[in-house]
Design a protein around this motif. Structure first.
Motif, PDB file in Angstrom:
ATOM      1  N   PHE A 162     -15.393  25.056  16.213  1.00  0.00           N
ATOM      2  CA  PHE A 162     -14.418  25.417  17.239  1.00  0.00           C
ATOM      3  C   PHE A 162     -13.240  26.196  16.656  1.00  0.00           C
ATOM      4  O   PHE A 162     -12.658  27.053  17.315  1.00  0.00           O
ATOM      5  N   GLY A 163     -12.888  25.923  15.393  1.00  0.00           N
ATOM      6  CA  GLY A 163     -11.765  26.621  14.780  1.00  0.00           C
ATOM      7  C   GLY A 163     -12.004  28.123  14.675  1.00  0.00           C
ATOM      8  O   GLY A 163     -11.081  28.924  14.887  1.00  0.00           O
ATOM      9  N   LYS A 164     -13.235  28.520  14.377  1.00  0.00           N
ATOM     10  CA  LYS A 164     -13.558  29.949  14.300  1.00  0.00           C
ATOM     11  C   LYS A 164     -13.439  30.616  15.667  1.00  0.00           C
ATOM     12  O   LYS A 164     -12.977  31.762  15.773  1.00  0.00           O
ATOM     13  N   VAL A 165     -13.849  29.888  16.715  1.00  0.00           N
ATOM     14  CA  VAL A 165     -13.724  30.439  18.065  1.00  0.00           C
ATOM     15  C   VAL A 165     -12.256  30.626  18.427  1.00  0.00           C
ATOM     16  O   VAL A 165     -11.860  31.649  18.990  1.00  0.00           O
ATOM     17  N   VAL A 166     -11.437  29.644  18.099  1.00  0.00           N
ATOM     18  CA  VAL A 166     -10.006  29.738  18.387  1.00  0.00           C
ATOM     19  C   VAL A 166      -9.398  30.937  17.663  1.00  0.00           C
ATOM     20  O   VAL A 166      -8.637  31.718  18.255  1.00  0.00           O
ATOM     21  N   ARG A 167      -9.731  31.116  16.399  1.00  0.00           N
ATOM     22  CA  ARG A 167      -9.153  32.225  15.635  1.00  0.00           C
ATOM     23  C   ARG A 167      -9.564  33.577  16.211  1.00  0.00           C
ATOM     24  O   ARG A 167      -8.753  34.502  16.305  1.00  0.00           O
ATOM     25  N   VAL A 169      -6.139  25.005  12.963  1.00  0.00           N
ATOM     26  CA  VAL A 169      -5.741  25.651  14.221  1.00  0.00           C
ATOM     27  C   VAL A 169      -4.240  25.509  14.430  1.00  0.00           C
ATOM     28  O   VAL A 169      -3.546  26.467  14.804  1.00  0.00           O
ATOM     29  N   ALA A 170      -3.710  24.308  14.181  1.00  0.00           N
ATOM     30  CA  ALA A 170      -2.265  24.085  14.338  1.00  0.00           C
ATOM     31  C   ALA A 170      -1.469  24.958  13.374  1.00  0.00           C
ATOM     32  O   ALA A 170      -0.438  25.529  13.745  1.00  0.00           O
ATOM     33  N   SER A 171      -1.950  25.071  12.143  1.00  0.00           N
ATOM     34  CA  SER A 171      -1.256  25.900  11.157  1.00  0.00           C
ATOM     35  C   SER A 171      -1.235  27.363  11.574  1.00  0.00           C
ATOM     36  O   SER A 171      -0.221  28.055  11.442  1.00  0.00           O
ATOM     37  N   ASP A 172      -2.362  27.849  12.086  1.00  0.00           N
ATOM     38  CA  ASP A 172      -2.411  29.232  12.565  1.00  0.00           C
ATOM     39  C   ASP A 172      -1.402  29.444  13.690  1.00  0.00           C
ATOM     40  O   ASP A 172      -0.679  30.451  13.720  1.00  0.00           O
ATOM     41  N   TYR A 173      -1.373  28.508  14.632  1.00  0.00           N
ATOM     42  CA  TYR A 173      -0.438  28.630  15.755  1.00  0.00           C
ATOM     43  C   TYR A 173       1.013  28.653  15.262  1.00  0.00           C
ATOM     44  O   TYR A 173       1.831  29.449  15.727  1.00  0.00           O
ATOM     45  N   ALA A 206     -10.501  34.115  19.339  1.00  0.00           N
ATOM     46  CA  ALA A 206      -9.884  34.239  20.660  1.00  0.00           C
ATOM     47  C   ALA A 206      -8.443  34.720  20.550  1.00  0.00           C
ATOM     48  O   ALA A 206      -8.027  35.641  21.263  1.00  0.00           O
ATOM     49  N   ILE A 207      -7.667  34.120  19.655  1.00  0.00           N
ATOM     50  CA  ILE A 207      -6.259  34.534  19.558  1.00  0.00           C
ATOM     51  C   ILE A 207      -6.136  35.925  18.925  1.00  0.00           C
ATOM     52  O   ILE A 207      -5.194  36.656  19.243  1.00  0.00           O
ATOM     53  N   SER A 208      -7.083  36.298  18.085  1.00  0.00           N
ATOM     54  CA  SER A 208      -7.032  37.653  17.533  1.00  0.00           C
ATOM     55  C   SER A 208      -7.312  38.697  18.599  1.00  0.00           C
ATOM     56  O   SER A 208      -6.861  39.846  18.500  1.00  0.00           O
ATOM     57  N   LEU A 209      -8.057  38.283  19.648  1.00  0.00           N
ATOM     58  CA  LEU A 209      -8.347  39.186  20.767  1.00  0.00           C
ATOM     59  C   LEU A 209      -7.295  39.077  21.872  1.00  0.00           C
ATOM     60  O   LEU A 209      -7.412  39.730  22.908  1.00  0.00           O
ATOM     61  N   ASP A 210      -6.291  38.213  21.663  1.00  0.00           N
ATOM     62  CA  ASP A 210      -5.187  37.985  22.615  1.00  0.00           C
ATOM     63  C   ASP A 210      -5.572  37.150  23.826  1.00  0.00           C
ATOM     64  O   ASP A 210      -4.929  37.232  24.872  1.00  0.00           O
ATOM     65  N   PHE A 211      -6.606  36.323  23.706  1.00  0.00           N
ATOM     66  CA  PHE A 211      -6.894  35.342  24.740  1.00  0.00           C
ATOM     67  C   PHE A 211      -5.997  34.124  24.534  1.00  0.00           C
ATOM     68  O   PHE A 211      -5.818  33.661  23.398  1.00  0.00           O
ATOM     69  N   ALA A 212      -5.453  33.572  25.608  1.00  0.00           N
ATOM     70  CA  ALA A 212      -4.865  32.245  25.527  1.00  0.00           C
ATOM     71  C   ALA A 212      -5.981  31.245  25.254  1.00  0.00           C
ATOM     72  O   ALA A 212      -7.153  31.513  25.536  1.00  0.00           O
ATOM     73  N   VAL A 213      -5.626  30.089  24.705  1.00  0.00           N
ATOM     74  CA  VAL A 213      -6.633  29.114  24.291  1.00  0.00           C
ATOM     75  C   VAL A 213      -6.250  27.726  24.799  1.00  0.00           C
ATOM     76  O   VAL A 213      -5.071  27.372  24.859  1.00  0.00           O
ATOM     77  N   LYS A 214      -7.267  26.951  25.152  1.00  0.00           N
ATOM     78  CA  LYS A 214      -7.088  25.537  25.465  1.00  0.00           C
ATOM     79  C   LYS A 214      -8.133  24.740  24.690  1.00  0.00           C
ATOM     80  O   LYS A 214      -9.323  25.056  24.755  1.00  0.00           O
ATOM     81  N   LEU A 215      -7.682  23.747  23.948  1.00  0.00           N
ATOM     82  CA  LEU A 215      -8.598  22.833  23.271  1.00  0.00           C
ATOM     83  C   LEU A 215      -9.029  21.766  24.265  1.00  0.00           C
ATOM     84  O   LEU A 215      -8.180  21.127  24.894  1.00  0.00           O
ATOM     85  N   GLU A 216     -10.328  21.572  24.410  1.00  0.00           N
ATOM     86  CA  GLU A 216     -10.853  20.692  25.455  1.00  0.00           C
ATOM     87  C   GLU A 216     -11.476  19.434  24.895  1.00  0.00           C
ATOM     88  O   GLU A 216     -11.962  19.398  23.770  1.00  0.00           O
TER      89      GLU A 216
END
Length: 275
Positions: A104-109, A136-140, A111-121
């Protein structure tokens, strides 16, 4: 609109919930565009696309600008499929909801690189995912290029920084005083992770009852420094889940918020200089 609740409904049940504030979900984007009238779209909070494998062409032709929530189901397999949705950002908000599953961490990275907002489910992340979650928290917190929210990390950090209350149930759209999830069988429940379980006898008292019961039991929630923010969110469905992984995340966010408040307090007032 007949009621203030937000209802997350499958596309097949839209007729039964017309006139209410809706989230409409489907696996087929083309079906959503064809089934919803202009008036229906006035009541839409957003549309959920379940899984990323369906063709995106229909959404690209959809002119109403309704916000989208792309629900990732298999992070490792669906990772590269995010690229095809990026053109949608030019005319509407798009969020990517990502489950706590390996990768999931790779998907989050991405997504944010493409400028999508993200929600952890979901809840109760496996302890084996602790490193991914903290990453993920560190990246944010520290990656300068991150310009989109990553929920629930974003809301928790802001709450710690502002020293204001927040409820994860509300942030995660599972507070039944505000939103109801309607199953494919037309049963109103608390949220997707409650499918197959009996709905509470009193939706309005569910969250307060959940945490009150956990504290009375005298388990991990009693005395937890984060109980007011969590309210037992991570004790569902397994009440004996150990919260070490999420507590580490909470502490990381709380410490970052303290550091930021301290740094801002040390700054000279506007218009003054340092001698």
């Amino acid at each position: 609109m007949t009621d203030s609740l937000l209802y997350n409904v499958p596309l097949a049940l839209v007729d039964a919930y017309r006139g209410r504030h809706l989230v409409v979900r489907s696996r087929d984007p083309d079906l959503i565009g064809a089934a919803l009238s202009t008036k229906d779209r006035d009541d839409l909070a957003y549309v959920q696309i379940l899984g990323l494998s369906a063709p995106v062409d229909g959404l690209l032709r959809w002119e109403c600008g309704t916000p989208l929530d792309l629900v990732v189901e298999k992070p490792t397999e669906e990772l590269p499929l995010l690229y095809k949705y990026s053109p949608l950002l030019s005319d509407r908000p798009v969020r990517v909801s990502v489950p706590f599953a390996p990768g999931f961490g790779k998907v989050v990275r991405l997504a944010i690189s493409l400028d999508f907002a993200v929600k952890l489910e979901g809840s109760q992340p496996a302890h084996s995912l602790a490193e991914e979650l903290l990453g993920v928290a560190s990246d944010y917190l520290y990656r300068p290029s991150v310009s989109v929210p990553v929920e629930f990390v974003h809301s928790l950090f802001l709450a710690f920084f502002r020293q204001e209350p927040v409820s994860l149930w509300a942030v995660q759209e599972e507070d039944p005083r505000r939103i109801r999830y309607v199953t494919d069988q037309n049963e109103e429940i608390v949220g997707k992770r409650f499918i197959g379980m009996a709905p509470p006898s009193d939706f309005n008292e569910f969250v307060s009852g959940q945490i009150a019961g956990l504290i009375t039991e005298g388990g991990e929630c009693r005395g937890c420094e984060f109980v007011d923010s969590c309210s037992g969110y991570f004790k569902w469905p397994a009440r004996n889940y150990r919260c070490d992984t999420v507590k580490a995340l909470f502490r990381t966010l709380a410490e970052a918020a303290r550091e930021l408040r301290s740094d801002l307090a040390a700054c000279p007032p506007n218009g003054t200089g340092v001698a």
